[in-house]
Enzyme design. Structure first.
Site, short mmCIF file in Angstrom:
data_model
loop_
_atom_site.label_atom_id
_atom_site.label_comp_id
_atom_site.label_asym_id
_atom_site.label_seq_id
_atom_site.Cartn_x
_atom_site.Cartn_y
_atom_site.Cartn_z
N LEU A 283 48.76 -42.70 7.97
CA LEU A 283 49.65 -42.21 6.93
C LEU A 283 48.81 -41.32 6.02
O LEU A 283 47.64 -41.63 5.73
CB LEU A 283 50.24 -43.36 6.11
CG LEU A 283 51.25 -44.28 6.81
CD1 LEU A 283 51.69 -45.40 5.88
CD2 LEU A 283 52.45 -43.50 7.31
N ASP A 284 49.39 -40.20 5.57
CA ASP A 284 48.67 -39.31 4.68
C ASP A 284 48.22 -40.06 3.43
O ASP A 284 48.80 -41.08 3.05
CB ASP A 284 49.57 -38.14 4.25
CG ASP A 284 50.01 -37.30 5.43
OD1 ASP A 284 49.34 -37.37 6.48
OD2 ASP A 284 51.02 -36.60 5.29
N ARG A 285 47.22 -39.53 2.77
CA ARG A 285 46.67 -40.16 1.57
C ARG A 285 47.75 -40.45 0.54
O ARG A 285 47.75 -41.50 -0.11
CB ARG A 285 45.59 -39.28 0.98
CG ARG A 285 45.02 -39.82 -0.31
CD ARG A 285 43.87 -38.99 -0.81
NE ARG A 285 43.42 -39.47 -2.11
CZ ARG A 285 42.24 -39.23 -2.63
NH1 ARG A 285 41.38 -38.52 -1.97
NH2 ARG A 285 41.92 -39.70 -3.82
#
Length: 238
Positions: A103-105
């Site tokens: 998952l993106d930051r």
């Protein structure tokens, strides 16, 4: 399962193989309440009891955790500067855990943490088309035309259009709220899909991956072990 004593302890995060060998040679390890000084000693992980410096060390071949990933944490096993999702799993036994997918930051929500490489491969394999469900807030009005475009597949700058996706509009306005189901896992895919129809994702949270649904009782940063039923359901993806 039969396993060497030094591997047993190293797998459970008690040190490197060389470090645990030294501890074993110093008499710090007991097996069934008997001091054992040979690192090559074979153990039965199901029946033997191991004490390391007086503390019982149970063996787990695989571990499975559901994490509600908070924003600001990266999906990696280790990083010298940033906090990782593995850093959040305080009670882990295994030292070889990794995030199953990314998952993106700035993205929140469901993330499976495990050391089961075979399961990870099945869940992430493009040929399996495992559904992933997201909730998002969108800057701009999401329309029926967007729903139809997502169903047909949109151009996100790759060789092929995205696979058909199910877009459900929860609220439409200057800032819309949606639920999106995709069966791929391309880099920044949800954000790129909305960019393709001229809109921007301002908040993103994953709710589901395959049969695994985010436990609503978990606050961002909290986690729990998967239930036996949740593990069995995930193993459906053969």
């Amino acid at each position: 399962m039969k396993i060497r004593l030094d591997k047993y302890l190293a797998d459970m995060g008690k040190g490197t193989r060389s470090e645990v060998k030294k501890a074993i040679s110093k008499g710090l390890v007991r097996v069934n309440n008997v001091i054992v000084k040979k690192p090559e000693t074979k153990l039965d992980t199901d029946s033997d009891h191991v004490l390391f410096d007086g503390v019982l060390v149970g063996y787990a071949q695989h571990e499975y955790y559901m994490l509600n990933k908070p924003a600001g944490v990266i999906s990696a096993t280790e990083d010298k500067r940033e906090k990782t999702v593995i850093d959040l799993i305080i009670e882990k036994k295994r030292k070889d855990l990794f995030p199953v997918g990314r998952l993106d930051r700035d993205t929140e929500g469901l993330l499976l943490i495990s050391n089961d490489g075979e399961l990870a491969h099945r869940l992430l394999s493009p040929s399996k088309h495992v559904d992933k469900v997201y909730y998002a807030k969108i800057d701009g009005e999401v329309t029926i035309e967007d729903v139809e475009a997502f169903q047909q597949g949109v151009d996100i700058g790759e060789e092929k259009l995205t696979r058909p996706a199910k877009l459900r509009v929860l609220k439409s306005g200057t800032q819309s709220e949606i639920e999106l189901t995709i069966c791929e896992g391309k880099f920044h895919q949800v954000k790129r899909m909305f960019q393709a129809v001229g809109k921007e994702v301002v908040y993103l949270k994953r709710l589901q991956m395959g049969t695994l649904i985010l436990d609503e009782s978990l606050k961002p940063g909290e986690y729990r072990e998967l239930t036996e039923q949740e593990i069995a359901d995930l193993c459906f993806y053969q």
